[in-house]
Design a protein around this motif. Structure first.
Motif, mmCIF file in Angstrom:
data_model
loop_
_atom_site.group_PDB
_atom_site.id
_atom_site.type_symbol
_atom_site.label_atom_id
_atom_site.label_comp_id
_atom_site.label_asym_id
_atom_site.label_seq_id
_atom_site.Cartn_x
_atom_site.Cartn_y
_atom_site.Cartn_z
ATOM 1 N N GLY A 183 0.789 -1.218 0.000
ATOM 2 C CA GLY A 183 0.000 0.000 0.000
ATOM 3 C C GLY A 183 0.823 1.270 0.000
ATOM 4 O O GLY A 183 0.270 2.359 -0.182
ATOM 5 N N VAL A 184 2.114 1.141 0.230
ATOM 6 C CA VAL A 184 3.017 2.298 0.152
ATOM 7 C C VAL A 184 3.882 2.113 -1.088
ATOM 8 O O VAL A 184 4.744 1.236 -1.126
ATOM 9 C CB VAL A 184 3.897 2.429 1.400
ATOM 10 N N GLU A 185 3.630 2.905 -2.123
ATOM 11 C CA GLU A 185 4.355 2.716 -3.371
ATOM 12 C C GLU A 185 5.757 3.294 -3.293
ATOM 13 O O GLU A 185 6.020 4.235 -2.535
ATOM 14 C CB GLU A 185 3.596 3.339 -4.542
ATOM 15 N N ALA A 186 6.654 2.706 -4.078
ATOM 16 C CA ALA A 186 8.010 3.246 -4.177
ATOM 17 C C ALA A 186 7.935 4.670 -4.715
ATOM 18 O O ALA A 186 7.197 4.951 -5.658
ATOM 19 C CB ALA A 186 8.862 2.371 -5.096
ATOM 20 N N GLY A 187 8.688 5.569 -4.102
ATOM 21 C CA GLY A 187 8.670 6.958 -4.514
ATOM 22 C C GLY A 187 7.768 7.831 -3.663
ATOM 23 O O GLY A 187 7.606 9.020 -3.951
ATOM 24 N N TYR A 188 7.215 7.270 -2.578
ATOM 25 C CA TYR A 188 6.302 8.018 -1.713
ATOM 26 C C TYR A 188 7.048 8.670 -0.551
ATOM 27 O O TYR A 188 7.945 8.067 0.046
ATOM 28 C CB TYR A 188 5.240 7.068 -1.151
ATOM 29 N N ILE A 189 6.685 9.915 -0.260
ATOM 30 C CA ILE A 189 7.106 10.602 0.963
ATOM 31 C C ILE A 189 5.859 11.170 1.613
ATOM 32 O O ILE A 189 5.040 11.812 0.947
ATOM 33 C CB ILE A 189 8.093 11.750 0.689
ATOM 34 N N GLY A 190 5.696 10.935 2.907
ATOM 35 C CA GLY A 190 4.546 11.482 3.610
ATOM 36 C C GLY A 190 4.916 11.967 4.993
ATOM 37 O O GLY A 190 5.811 11.421 5.638
ATOM 38 N N GLU A 191 4.256 13.023 5.440
ATOM 39 C CA GLU A 191 4.378 13.474 6.820
ATOM 40 C C GLU A 191 2.981 13.640 7.386
ATOM 41 O O GLU A 191 2.135 14.309 6.789
ATOM 42 C CB GLU A 191 5.165 14.778 6.924
ATOM 43 N N TRP A 192 2.747 13.002 8.514
ATOM 44 C CA TRP A 192 1.431 12.980 9.128
ATOM 45 C C TRP A 192 1.497 13.709 10.461
ATOM 46 O O TRP A 192 2.376 13.461 11.283
ATOM 47 C CB TRP A 192 0.967 11.536 9.343
ATOM 48 N N TRP A 193 0.535 14.595 10.697
ATOM 49 C CA TRP A 193 0.525 15.416 11.899
ATOM 50 C C TRP A 193 -0.607 15.034 12.836
ATOM 51 O O TRP A 193 -1.737 14.775 12.400
ATOM 52 C CB TRP A 193 0.364 16.900 11.529
ATOM 53 N N GLY A 194 -0.284 15.015 14.136
ATOM 54 C CA GLY A 194 -1.283 14.841 15.181
ATOM 55 C C GLY A 194 -1.101 15.923 16.222
ATOM 56 O O GLY A 194 -0.553 16.989 15.949
ATOM 57 N N ARG A 195 -1.539 15.643 17.423
ATOM 58 C CA ARG A 195 -1.422 16.614 18.518
ATOM 59 C C ARG A 195 -0.118 16.352 19.278
ATOM 60 O O ARG A 195 0.002 15.384 20.023
ATOM 61 C CB ARG A 195 -2.623 16.503 19.439
ATOM 62 N N GLY A 196 0.873 17.215 19.058
ATOM 63 C CA GLY A 196 2.163 17.053 19.714
ATOM 64 C C GLY A 196 2.988 15.913 19.175
ATOM 65 O O GLY A 196 3.991 15.517 19.783
ATOM 66 N N LYS A 197 2.592 15.371 18.021
ATOM 67 C CA LYS A 197 3.287 14.225 17.431
ATOM 68 C C LYS A 197 3.257 14.351 15.914
ATOM 69 O O LYS A 197 2.321 14.920 15.338
ATOM 70 C CB LYS A 197 2.622 12.903 17.825
ATOM 71 N N ARG A 198 4.261 13.785 15.283
ATOM 72 C CA ARG A 198 4.293 13.677 13.823
ATOM 73 C C ARG A 198 4.895 12.331 13.433
ATOM 74 O O ARG A 198 5.701 11.752 14.178
ATOM 75 C CB ARG A 198 5.136 14.799 13.202
ATOM 76 N N LEU A 199 4.521 11.873 12.261
ATOM 77 C CA LEU A 199 5.069 10.636 11.713
ATOM 78 C C LEU A 199 5.501 10.894 10.273
ATOM 79 O O LEU A 199 4.746 11.489 9.496
ATOM 80 C CB LEU A 199 4.019 9.523 11.752
ATOM 81 N N GLY A 200 6.704 10.489 9.918
ATOM 82 C CA GLY A 200 7.206 10.663 8.562
ATOM 83 C C GLY A 200 7.510 9.329 7.919
ATOM 84 O O GLY A 200 8.015 8.415 8.575
ATOM 85 N N ILE A 201 7.175 9.211 6.642
ATOM 86 C CA ILE A 201 7.398 7.983 5.875
ATOM 87 C C ILE A 201 8.119 8.353 4.591
ATOM 88 O O ILE A 201 7.632 9.164 3.799
ATOM 89 C CB ILE A 201 6.066 7.282 5.529
ATOM 90 N N THR A 202 9.293 7.772 4.382
ATOM 91 C CA THR A 202 10.077 8.029 3.172
ATOM 92 C C THR A 202 10.538 6.704 2.596
ATOM 93 O O THR A 202 11.240 5.936 3.270
ATOM 94 C CB THR A 202 11.319 8.890 3.485
ATOM 95 N N THR A 203 10.142 6.414 1.375
ATOM 96 C CA THR A 203 10.600 5.180 0.736
ATOM 97 C C THR A 203 12.026 5.382 0.230
ATOM 98 O O THR A 203 12.406 6.463 -0.224
ATOM 99 C CB THR A 203 9.687 4.781 -0.433
ATOM 100 N N ILE A 204 12.827 4.310 0.336
ATOM 101 C CA ILE A 204 14.212 4.342 -0.129
ATOM 102 C C ILE A 204 14.487 3.080 -0.933
ATOM 103 O O ILE A 204 13.675 2.138 -0.919
ATOM 104 C CB ILE A 204 15.203 4.468 1.054
ATOM 105 N N PRO A 205 15.599 3.030 -1.670
ATOM 106 C CA PRO A 205 15.878 1.851 -2.493
ATOM 107 C C PRO A 205 15.898 0.559 -1.672
ATOM 108 O O PRO A 205 16.093 0.570 -0.450
ATOM 109 C CB PRO A 205 17.259 2.155 -3.081
ATOM 110 N N GLY A 206 15.702 -0.560 -2.379
ATOM 111 C CA GLY A 206 15.700 -1.860 -1.736
ATOM 112 C C GLY A 206 14.366 -2.208 -1.111
ATOM 113 O O GLY A 206 14.303 -3.016 -0.176
ATOM 114 N N ASP A 207 13.278 -1.607 -1.623
ATOM 115 C CA ASP A 207 11.939 -1.844 -1.065
ATOM 116 C C ASP A 207 11.915 -1.637 0.441
ATOM 117 O O ASP A 207 11.369 -2.449 1.200
ATOM 118 C CB ASP A 207 11.439 -3.250 -1.422
ATOM 119 N N ARG A 208 12.508 -0.525 0.871
ATOM 120 C CA ARG A 208 12.550 -0.199 2.291
ATOM 121 C C ARG A 208 11.881 1.146 2.545
ATOM 122 O O ARG A 208 11.691 1.951 1.638
ATOM 123 C CB ARG A 208 14.007 -0.145 2.789
#
Length: 389
Positions: A189-214
């Motif tokens: 569900g997370v395609e290669a080439g995706y970058i996302g930053e998700w915001w909450g209350r006092g928290k954030r989550l970042g997702i960055t795809t990198i080579p090697g299906d990681r």
């Protein structure tokens, strides 16, 4: 001319490559016993890729990295998309061959090191002192070794020994939030080439795809400094329970001993980066919070400007002064804006966060795309043509 570079991270390796390209002899000292980098990823924006092209390593870096396809900013614990970026559309509109590439830091460091002869870097040498700033600087190391050169460049990070020698001791500034990082397999569900930053209350989550299906992920939370949990991964699972998937799943598939925690720190900008023939670059000169993704990119830019002025100025001390004068306005602007951006992202109040996320959604629909590329469109400029031809 002979230059000593302290530190074999992104800044130090880039500087060594650039200096050698303009005909300067370089020796690079690193306190670690071997080439290594923390288990994290880095986004290389267009400005950094141009700088890499200027020093002749751009194609190698592209071969080891992954191109961004799309990016998202989400609110409400990652459940609502507030802003979406299609990389191809922006690249076409603004004439950019690529907007962002993503890579594991260890892969980037390894790629840069491959562009240096093996005798340039000397590992297991921890810098403990710098002397003779105005004549021929001398560096002392913990193992008893000493070396001197026409100039010394500190690329030894935010707690730089060289910076302390130039400016005196000063503790970094704590941002008010801490950060966990990790690398894990790319989930469905997370395609290669995706970058996302998700915001909450006092928290954030970042997702960055990198080579090697990681995936490289980070998570921030407001917290007192120097904190630690008995089980950091379990702490994250509890803190981010209820966030949109696959966010929490990233923690679950990351081995506990591969979850790294560091407080987010920087230093307020100062326009003094050198003393005589000793100067600093990268995080040693202008450490910034990672909110705009420009910390490493600015260090790469530094390498080009530093080499250009060493090649053209009348003496090393003057080169370092001109380097600082050119780089300070840009780096100070990024540092200040990144600090403010982090304060906004880490807001905790329910109403404040609702208003913040609503504003982000409006900006996503109506703001000029050029604002997103404010720093990425910058070109630090080439090395002297006579050297690169």
């Amino acid at each position: 001319m002979r230059v000593i570079v302290i530190g074999s991270g992104i800044a130090g390796l880039s500087a060594a490559i650039a200096l050698r390209k303009v005909g300067i002899e370089v020796v690079l000292y690193e306190r670690a016993s071997e080439l290594r980098e923390v288990g994290a990823g880095i986004s290389l924006w267009a400005n950094a890729l141009r700088a890499f092209d200027h020093i002749g390593v751009g194609e190698s870096v592209r071969a080891a990295s992954l191109k961004m396809v799309r990016s998202e900013m989400r609110g409400r614990d990652g459940h609502k998309v507030q802003m979406a970026i299609d990389a191809a559309r922006l690249e076409e509109r603004f004439g950019l061959p690529e907007l962002v590439r993503m890579i594991h830091r260890a892969d980037l460091v390894g790629t840069l090191a491959s562009h240096l002869p093996p005798d340039v870097a000397r590992y297991g040498h921890e810098c403990v002192a710098v002397e003779n700033f105005d004549s021929r600087p001398r560096v002392r190391f913990a193992n008893g070794h000493t070396d001197e050169a026409d100039a010394v460049v500190g690329a030894d990070g935010i707690r730089s020994v060289v910076r302390t020698a130039v400016l005196g001791p000063e503790e970094p500034r704590y941002s008010g939030y801490t950060c966990w990082r990790g690398i894990c397999p790319r989930p469905a569900g997370v395609e290669a080439g995706y970058i996302g930053e998700w915001w909450g209350r006092g928290k954030r989550l970042g997702i960055t795809t990198i080579p090697g299906d990681r995936v490289y992920w980070f998570a921030t939370q407001n917290a007192p400094p120097n904190g630690h949990a008995p089980d950091e991964r379990a702490h994250l699972a509890a803190a981010f329970a209820g966030w949109a998937e696959p966010g929490p799943a990233l923690f679950a598939v990351t081995p506990p001993d591969h979850v790294f925690r560091n407080d987010i720190i920087d230093r307020p900008p100062v326009c003094l980066w050198s003393k005589g023939r000793v100067g600093v670059i990268g995080d040693a000169a202008h450490p910034t919070t990672p909110n705009l993704g420009q910390g490493g990119c600015m260090a790469i830019e530094d390498s080009v400007v530093l080499a250009r002025h060493f090649a053209t100025a009348s003496d090393p001390a003057r080169a370092l002064e001109i380097f600082t004068a050119e780089r300070y306005p840009r780096t100070a602007g990024v540092t200040r804006e990144s600090w403010k951006f982090g304060l906004i992202g880490q807001k905790e109040g329910r109403l404040t966060c609702w208003l913040r996320d609503a504003a982000l959604g409006i900006l996503g629909r109506f703001a000029s795309p050029g604002a997103i590329l404010k720093y990425a469109r910058f070109d630090v400029g080439p090395l002297p043509a006579a050297v690169t031809s």
